[in-house]
Design a protein around this motif. Sequence first.
Motif, PDB file in Angstrom:
ATOM      1  N   VAL A   1      -3.848   2.315  -6.087  1.00  0.00           N
ATOM      2  CA  VAL A   1      -4.863   1.739  -5.196  1.00  0.00           C
ATOM      3  C   VAL A   1      -5.929   2.788  -4.873  1.00  0.00           C
ATOM      4  O   VAL A   1      -7.131   2.506  -4.925  1.00  0.00           O
ATOM      5  CB  VAL A   1      -4.220   1.193  -3.898  1.00  0.00           C
TER       6      VAL A   1
ATOM      7  N   PHE B   1       0.827  -1.212   0.000  1.00  0.00           N
ATOM      8  CA  PHE B   1       0.000   0.000   0.000  1.00  0.00           C
ATOM      9  C   PHE B   1       0.863   1.264   0.000  1.00  0.00           C
ATOM     10  O   PHE B   1       0.507   2.263  -0.623  1.00  0.00           O
ATOM     11  CB  PHE B   1      -0.992  -0.013   1.170  1.00  0.00           C
ATOM     12  N   VAL B   2       2.008   1.226   0.677  1.00  0.00           N
ATOM     13  CA  VAL B   2       2.898   2.388   0.671  1.00  0.00           C
ATOM     14  C   VAL B   2       3.396   2.658  -0.748  1.00  0.00           C
ATOM     15  O   VAL B   2       3.402   3.801  -1.208  1.00  0.00           O
ATOM     16  CB  VAL B   2       4.097   2.176   1.628  1.00  0.00           C
ATOM     17  N   THR B   3       3.787   1.598  -1.466  1.00  0.00           N
ATOM     18  CA  THR B   3       4.461   1.807  -2.755  1.00  0.00           C
ATOM     19  C   THR B   3       3.509   1.852  -3.947  1.00  0.00           C
ATOM     20  O   THR B   3       3.902   2.279  -5.026  1.00  0.00           O
ATOM     21  CB  THR B   3       5.527   0.708  -3.000  1.00  0.00           C
TER      22      THR B   3
ATOM     23  N   SER C   1       0.319   3.284  -3.644  1.00  0.00           N
ATOM     24  CA  SER C   1      -0.799   4.064  -3.107  1.00  0.00           C
ATOM     25  C   SER C   1      -1.571   4.813  -4.190  1.00  0.00           C
ATOM     26  O   SER C   1      -2.804   4.893  -4.132  1.00  0.00           O
ATOM     27  CB  SER C   1      -0.306   5.026  -2.029  1.00  0.00           C
TER      28      SER C   1
END
Lengths: 280, 280
Positions: B234, B227-229, B231
């Motif tokens: 998504v 989710f961080v990379t 984001s």
Amino acid sequence: MVQRAAVVGLGLIGGSIGAALRQTGVSVHGFDTDPERAARARALGLVDEVLENIDAAVSNAEMVVIATPVLAVVDLLPRILTTATKAALIVDTASVKRPVTHSIDRLKRPVHALGGHPMAGKEQSGPEAADPALFRGRLFVFCPSANTTDQARDMARSLAAMLGSRPLFLDAEEHDRLVAASSHMPQLLSTALASYLDPESLAVAGPGLVDMTRLALSDTSMWRDIFVTNSDNVAAVTRGYIRRLEELIEIVDSQNIESIAQMMEAGRAAAESIRVASIP
Amino acid sequence: MVQRAAVVGLGLIGGSIGAALRQTGVSVHGFDTDPERAARARALGLVDEVLENIDAAVSNAEMVVIATPVLAVVDLLPRILTTATKAALIVDTASVKRPVTHSIDRLKRPVHALGGHPMAGKEQSGPEAADPALFRGRLFVFCPSANTTDQARDMARSLAAMLGSRPLFLDAEEHDRLVAASSHMPQLLSTALASYLDPESLAVAGPGLVDMTRLALSDTSMWRDIFVTNSDNVAAVTRGYIRRLEELIEIVDSQNIESIAQMMEAGRAAAESIRVASIP
């Protein structure tokens, strides 16, 4: 001891109830508006006998289970109350209970009838998917009307016991609100996900997506009736879900590794609680 | 023929790759930052030998698989490129590919390195969940950088073949956009659902809810990095899902039986296409 039961509607739920009752020694008469499906249920041994009309099917039964979509339950209930013996329990299995209890409320006399909802199912439908063990260890929720007799409640407890399930008595309003969150909204999320995805993203579809769209395969006529009759609760709880999802998008958008980790841990802990609560 | 491989990160994916490679006769050296997990992977027979440091693990390998969360891949890649033999293939298995290919892009020289993403997984994690058949019939997506050699592409095809999976070469941008829809968004929907539900509705939780919250049990550190990379993708695709869900709520709210039936049929047909596309 119950000796004769009738099951109206011989799909997954009706067929599974017929098979489970037969295993306890009850003789089961079946009826389905689709004679071909009724014949398959008979051939599969889910019922002892299939009758050509609903009146003949229910006339001698001590227990009548109406296992049809909810709008058909409401249609059939007055007729079955007239045809069945006065002593018989009449219960349905639909996933929305207000239409059923309201229809019993309107009778203005005590009856051995109440709403029922076994908390079990699978995405396959039809008599071929029936399984006498489907209800084992599961809840069977019962929603009495003000007209429901104490005797009907006792007979409902016996029915649950014969299926191996645990009875839980709930107000129909409360039932419909709770299942909107725990069952009807998950179905809507799955249907929305399946129909939203662009075909090109299916090139890289994996097992997670298959999991999340499994419910979308469920029997569409059953779900059509559920969404029609529980629309208020489903809309309200799904709007709340959207607000939660917007919060999660904000967290993802932030790229804050600690907030994202917290979000994932909270979801995992909650999913574990759901398992503890729901797996028999 | 490959004789020696190294796997860095001995969880579900790394352990499964080690076990599958061993079955084809390859000798596998393993490394994990958690020595206890490495010992379990060794005891389970997922690798031939566990090394105490990453340099020792990769030094003699002809193929190095980095099976860690994506931020760790980016951290480890420069070091492994220095330590591994010049002829070795270096590939990772993380679910987001832009950070990996960007890090190879920055080298400004040709290398036998590329991004990889096997489209397989399950909600259990750790070496105990490893399965050499996990990748059989599944896609193994590879994302080359401009610096990736043709020889690395050939070796990647061999790796996929050894795992029983089908190679698919995709641009990293394209990959990250597609998996945001087909994999990362479904995970977020499941996490959101699990954490949104009121404990009281769990009293009537059934198998559908268990299905829809299974993904929320997945390894949280892997998903945190995803989710961080990824984001941006998504967030964008999930905002689109919310708009679709709002349309479905409008249909439910209308109580129009034909529109609701159409909605359910469309979802069912789409879910069937997903199965055709994704089940090996």
